[in-house]
Structures are given as structure tokens and as C-alpha cells.
Scaffold this motif. Sequence first.
Motif, mmCIF file in Angstrom:
data_model
loop_
_atom_site.group_PDB
_atom_site.id
_atom_site.type_symbol
_atom_site.label_atom_id
_atom_site.label_comp_id
_atom_site.label_asym_id
_atom_site.label_seq_id
_atom_site.Cartn_x
_atom_site.Cartn_y
_atom_site.Cartn_z
ATOM 1 N N GLU A 21 16.054 52.897 95.293
ATOM 2 C CA GLU A 21 17.124 52.124 95.920
ATOM 3 C C GLU A 21 18.063 51.476 94.911
ATOM 4 O O GLU A 21 19.233 51.222 95.208
ATOM 5 N N ASN A 24 21.472 53.383 94.254
ATOM 6 C CA ASN A 24 22.557 53.123 95.202
ATOM 7 C C ASN A 24 23.153 51.739 94.979
ATOM 8 O O ASN A 24 24.376 51.561 95.054
ATOM 9 N N HIS A 25 22.309 50.767 94.690
ATOM 10 C CA HIS A 25 22.794 49.400 94.501
ATOM 11 C C HIS A 25 23.715 49.317 93.280
ATOM 12 O O HIS A 25 24.777 48.684 93.327
#
Length: 245
Positions: A21, A24-25
Motif C-alpha cells: 500500500e 500507492n501512497h
Amino acid sequence: MYRFFIDESQVNGNFIEITGEDVNHIKNVLRMKKGEQVLLSNRRGMEYECELETMDGNSILAKITDIHGVESELNERIVLFQGLPKGDKMEMVIQKAVELGASEIVPVKMKRCVVKLDEKKAKKKLERWNAIALGAAKQSKRGVVPTVSEVLTFQEAVQKARSLSAVLVPYEAAEGMEHSRKVIRDTKGSESVGVFIGPEGGFEPGEIEELRQAGGKVLSLGRRILRTETAGMAVLSVLMFELEE
């Protein structure tokens, strides 16, 4: 500089591969570019200062430019034993405890707890609670990710606390503030400190006695009665002020 957490297995020589994740951040939320710097922590006190090298596909390659220990951590390990509160109060307790330096949060079933969690509910809650701890660790730039343990019975929690160097027990029937100040001051230099907080209904007298027998130091937080979600934060704030180097 933004901080993210990695596993040591992601380190390969002078480079670290960022996955999951965080990719994407970094790319779509923070809109970071090649050449920008990030801090990558291995969750155990080692911190890598890195420069983003390649940002293609589903991973990001970061080049290590410096390695150092984490200065944001207290020398003492603090364990918060929180009597299970009603509703979603536990989520706030975890978030703020992480911000204030707790190393571990232990939910405890005490006699006056209203909440009853079956095994299935407890598992889902635990996943949610640890996700909140991770988010709070990132936000507050912690060098480690504090853990939220599985829910323990009171007797299990007391047994766990026996291994700690000091145990603090805020209680409305405790001695005055001078005694409390001395107890807090005496924790400095301890390897580990436990803090027991009762649920909405408070501790049963028998629970206080068990904690005393296990070496717990009972202390007052003042003349006002604090909510369960406030009491732990009050103690952690005082400890942070006293223990911070």
C-alpha cells in the motif's frame, strides 16, 4: 521527511524495495518524485534514510544514503494495560497511546467491563486495532510499530506485568499527589513500565489488591475522576515528560 515501515527482508545491499500500500501512497497521494528522500524504519529501531531511485510498476526502489538508530523512541518500554471500554473508545486509546510513546497496548477483561467479545469478534477487533496502531506510528514518526496484543484476562495481564520493571496503577482511593510524583520519578531508568487502567466502572478492590501483590504501585491522578479513555493518556503524558531525554 515522510517515514514508512519495512521488513528487513526488503533490504538488499544499498537498496530497499518498497511494496504494498505504501507504493500507492507515495506515488498517488503524496505525489513524490524520483530523487526525493524518505525514512524507512525496520520496526525494531533501525532507520534508513533513502532517496527514491525508480518508481515503476508495483514497487519503488530506494537507495540507502544513511543508517542510524531511531531518536524518537523512549529508553523505557511502556506497556498500557487497558480495561476494555465500551463502543469504539479503544480505537482512540490505541491511537493516542502510540502517539505518546507506548510500546504495547494490552486490552484486558476486568470484572467491571461491560464489553463481551467472542473469539470471532475479538479477532476482527485485533486486526482493526493493529491497523490503527500502524497508522498512528506513521503519523507520529515512531521508530517502531507498537503492537496491540490479544485480549487477556485480568489474571493473565497481572502475570504478564510481573516481568516488567515497574507497574503503575492509577486509582481514585490512592494516596496524595506527592506520593504519585515520587512513584512517577522512580520509573526513570526502568527497563519497562506497565500502566493499568480500569474500565468505565473502575477497578474492583480485589483487583487492586492483586496488583499490589504483584508489585504494582497505586497512585492518584488528582482530585478529579477521569474517564477510562482519559486516564491512560494522562499517565502516558506525565511519563513522556519525565522520561524523555
